[in-house]
Design a protein around this motif. Structure first.
Motif, PDB file in Angstrom:
ATOM      1  N   ALA A   2     -66.719  17.768   3.646  1.00 40.46           N
ATOM      2  CA  ALA A   2     -66.878  19.015   4.392  1.00 40.46           C
ATOM      3  C   ALA A   2     -68.353  19.402   4.351  1.00 40.46           C
ATOM      4  N   MET A   3     -68.961  19.508   5.514  1.00 34.24           N
ATOM      5  CA  MET A   3     -70.405  19.712   5.552  1.00 34.24           C
ATOM      6  C   MET A   3     -70.776  20.577   6.750  1.00 34.24           C
ATOM      7  N   ILE A   4     -71.745  21.457   6.571  1.00 32.76           N
ATOM      8  CA  ILE A   4     -72.261  22.219   7.689  1.00 32.76           C
ATOM      9  C   ILE A   4     -72.994  21.267   8.630  1.00 32.76           C
ATOM     10  N   VAL A   5     -72.726  21.395   9.917  1.00 31.59           N
ATOM     11  CA  VAL A   5     -73.340  20.537  10.932  1.00 31.59           C
ATOM     12  C   VAL A   5     -74.221  21.408  11.830  1.00 31.59           C
ATOM     13  N   TRP A   6     -75.429  20.944  12.109  1.00 29.90           N
ATOM     14  CA  TRP A   6     -76.328  21.706  12.971  1.00 29.90           C
ATOM     15  C   TRP A   6     -75.663  21.948  14.324  1.00 29.90           C
ATOM     16  N   PRO A   7     -75.552  23.226  14.751  1.00 26.76           N
ATOM     17  CA  PRO A   7     -74.859  23.555  16.013  1.00 26.76           C
ATOM     18  C   PRO A   7     -75.748  23.289  17.225  1.00 26.76           C
ATOM     19  N   HIS A   8     -75.738  22.069  17.656  1.00 23.77           N
ATOM     20  CA  HIS A   8     -76.671  21.618  18.686  1.00 23.77           C
ATOM     21  C   HIS A   8     -76.521  22.381  19.996  1.00 23.77           C
ATOM     22  N   CYS A   9     -75.325  22.829  20.301  1.00 23.72           N
ATOM     23  CA  CYS A   9     -75.107  23.537  21.565  1.00 23.72           C
ATOM     24  C   CYS A   9     -75.631  24.969  21.519  1.00 23.72           C
ATOM     25  N   VAL A  10     -75.737  25.555  20.325  1.00 23.70           N
ATOM     26  CA  VAL A  10     -76.243  26.924  20.181  1.00 23.70           C
ATOM     27  C   VAL A  10     -77.741  26.921  19.951  1.00 23.70           C
ATOM     28  N   LEU A  11     -78.208  26.044  19.085  1.00 23.62           N
ATOM     29  CA  LEU A  11     -79.630  25.933  18.757  1.00 23.62           C
ATOM     30  C   LEU A  11     -80.115  24.561  19.201  1.00 23.62           C
ATOM     31  N   ARG A  12     -80.555  24.512  20.467  1.00 22.65           N
ATOM     32  CA  ARG A  12     -80.877  23.227  21.093  1.00 22.65           C
ATOM     33  C   ARG A  12     -82.377  22.956  21.039  1.00 22.65           C
ATOM     34  N   PRO A  13     -82.787  21.855  20.414  1.00 22.18           N
ATOM     35  CA  PRO A  13     -84.204  21.481  20.436  1.00 22.18           C
ATOM     36  C   PRO A  13     -84.572  20.833  21.767  1.00 22.18           C
ATOM     37  N   GLN A  14     -85.811  21.067  22.201  1.00 19.90           N
ATOM     38  CA  GLN A  14     -86.261  20.431  23.434  1.00 19.90           C
ATOM     39  C   GLN A  14     -86.601  18.960  23.219  1.00 19.90           C
ATOM     40  N   GLN A  15     -86.980  18.618  22.002  1.00 19.25           N
ATOM     41  CA  GLN A  15     -87.288  17.231  21.672  1.00 19.25           C
ATOM     42  C   GLN A  15     -86.711  16.895  20.307  1.00 19.25           C
ATOM     43  N   VAL A  16     -86.247  15.652  20.168  1.00 26.12           N
ATOM     44  CA  VAL A  16     -85.726  15.171  18.900  1.00 26.12           C
ATOM     45  C   VAL A  16     -86.388  13.833  18.580  1.00 26.12           C
ATOM     46  N   ALA A  17     -86.909  13.707  17.376  1.00 28.08           N
ATOM     47  CA  ALA A  17     -87.480  12.440  16.919  1.00 28.08           C
ATOM     48  C   ALA A  17     -86.736  12.018  15.656  1.00 28.08           C
ATOM     49  N   ALA A  67     -78.099  32.478   9.497  1.00 25.04           N
ATOM     50  CA  ALA A  67     -76.982  32.091   8.635  1.00 25.04           C
ATOM     51  C   ALA A  67     -77.207  30.689   8.060  1.00 25.04           C
ATOM     52  N   ILE A  68     -77.705  29.769   8.881  1.00 26.44           N
ATOM     53  CA  ILE A  68     -77.996  28.419   8.399  1.00 26.44           C
ATOM     54  C   ILE A  68     -79.111  28.461   7.362  1.00 26.44           C
ATOM     55  N   ARG A  69     -80.142  29.257   7.618  1.00 23.89           N
ATOM     56  CA  ARG A  69     -81.259  29.371   6.681  1.00 23.89           C
ATOM     57  C   ARG A  69     -80.772  29.881   5.326  1.00 23.89           C
ATOM     58  N   GLN A  70     -79.890  30.876   5.363  1.00 30.07           N
ATOM     59  CA  GLN A  70     -79.352  31.411   4.108  1.00 30.07           C
ATOM     60  C   GLN A  70     -78.524  30.355   3.387  1.00 30.07           C
ATOM     61  N   LYS A  71     -77.717  29.626   4.131  1.00 30.17           N
ATOM     62  CA  LYS A  71     -76.839  28.611   3.535  1.00 30.17           C
ATOM     63  C   LYS A  71     -77.647  27.496   2.879  1.00 30.17           C
ATOM     64  N   LEU A  72     -78.699  27.050   3.537  1.00 33.79           N
ATOM     65  CA  LEU A  72     -79.486  25.933   3.014  1.00 33.79           C
ATOM     66  C   LEU A  72     -80.326  26.343   1.812  1.00 33.79           C
ATOM     67  N   GLY A  73     -80.909  27.532   1.856  1.00 35.35           N
ATOM     68  CA  GLY A  73     -81.732  27.982   0.738  1.00 35.35           C
ATOM     69  C   GLY A  73     -82.911  27.076   0.478  1.00 35.35           C
ATOM     70  N   GLY A  74     -83.583  26.628   1.524  1.00 37.53           N
ATOM     71  CA  GLY A  74     -84.725  25.728   1.364  1.00 37.53           C
ATOM     72  C   GLY A  74     -84.294  24.271   1.305  1.00 37.53           C
ATOM     73  N   ARG A  75     -85.060  23.480   0.560  1.00 34.37           N
ATOM     74  CA  ARG A  75     -84.837  22.039   0.533  1.00 34.37           C
ATOM     75  C   ARG A  75     -83.581  21.617  -0.222  1.00 34.37           C
ATOM     76  N   SER A  76     -83.013  22.519  -0.993  1.00 35.01           N
ATOM     77  CA  SER A  76     -81.873  22.124  -1.826  1.00 35.01           C
ATOM     78  C   SER A  76     -80.584  21.940  -1.037  1.00 35.01           C
ATOM     79  N   GLY A  77     -80.453  22.616   0.096  1.00 35.75           N
ATOM     80  CA  GLY A  77     -79.209  22.578   0.850  1.00 35.75           C
ATOM     81  C   GLY A  77     -78.997  21.286   1.614  1.00 35.75           C
ATOM     82  N   LEU A  78     -77.753  21.039   1.971  1.00 35.86           N
ATOM     83  CA  LEU A  78     -77.381  19.854   2.730  1.00 35.86           C
ATOM     84  C   LEU A  78     -76.878  20.253   4.105  1.00 35.86           C
ATOM     85  N   ILE A  79     -77.261  19.480   5.124  1.00 37.06           N
ATOM     86  CA  ILE A  79     -76.790  19.737   6.484  1.00 37.06           C
ATOM     87  C   ILE A  79     -76.696  18.409   7.223  1.00 37.06           C
TER      88      ILE A  79
END
Length: 239
Positions: A2-17, A67-79
């Motif tokens: 069970a893992m938080i997944v980046w909501p690509h449809c809500v927060l869409r990047p213009q470029q992905v590398a 909400a994602i920023r709070q959940k991750l808490g910096g580098r320690s969080g997993l997504i």
């Protein structure tokens, strides 16, 4: 997992590398002054989301970001970070195919009447692929008959295939990078349509954002690195 997944449809990047960072070691300089490099069996993913669209008029975007920023808490969080793969994905038609909505095998739907989403690509593993493996055998169920240079994930571990080693009917043996993070069981359905990579933020302040009062749209960028520490802990039975 069970893992938080980046909501690509809500927060869409213009470029992905999404790039695989290999580990190499030097063999020392030769008499000709050349330093040969030897590839090791390691490596990790580096993923950049550039210019994520955050519009002032869409409160849901800001709430989701925070909400994602709070959940991750910096580098320690997993997504789990989705990685665009359509340009190389083995679609049967040769070009992008949306994931179709369909009913269950008995003709039923979910309790609210909605359909479930089925992948446009179906490829399964052949045999058990152990942790640390650098090759995998794949069976084409519903896909293009070329599995060279494609990306897929299994349980949020992202892989990229290389030149074919052998083909036996509908079974392909190909090298993969990075090394297998978690045992891949036999006959496992692999994710080719929307592969993901388990990541950390590359920086504790990686989700800092500025609100734009004039343009009313912010374009923050993020950098993720593969969570190799998690896979190592999992292999050691620590998680």
């Amino acid at each position: 997992m069970a893992m938080i997944v980046w909501p690509h449809c809500v927060l869409r990047p213009q470029q992905v590398a999404a790039n695989l960072v290999p580990f190499t070691r030097s063999g020392g300089a030769t008499l000709g002054g050349i330093s040969p490099s030897y590839r090791t069996d390691l490596g990790f993913w580096s993923i950049d989301y550039m210019n994520v669209i955050l519009q002032n008029r869409h409160k849901a975007q800001w709430q989701t970001w925070q909400a994602i920023r709070q959940k991750l808490g910096g580098r320690s969080g997993l997504i789990a970070v989705p990685v665009r793969s359509a340009l190389s994905a083995p679609y049967v038609s040769g070009s992008f195919e949306p994931m179709p909505e369909t009913k269950h095998s008995d003709g039923s739907t979910f309790s609210d009447g909605s359909l479930y989403v089925q992948g446009a690509i179906s490829v399964k593993s052949v045999g058990v692929t152990a942790i640390g493996a650098t090759t995998i055998r794949l069976r084409v169920i519903h896909a293009d008959s070329n599995l060279v240079g494609v990306r897929f994930s299994c349980n949020h571990a992202l892989y990229e295939t290389g030149p074919v080693i052998s083909v036996d009917g509908d079974v392909w043996e190909v090298p993969i990078s990075p090394t297998v993070r978690e045992l891949i069981p036999a006959d496992c359905d692999l994710e080719f349509d929307r592969p993901t990579c388990l990541c950390h933020l590359a920086d504790d302040r990686g989700m800092d954002v500025t609100q734009e009062a004039v343009s009313r749209t912010s374009y923050p960028s993020l950098r993720f690195v593969e969570a190799t520490d998690y896979w190592n802990a999992l292999a050691l039975g620590l998680v």
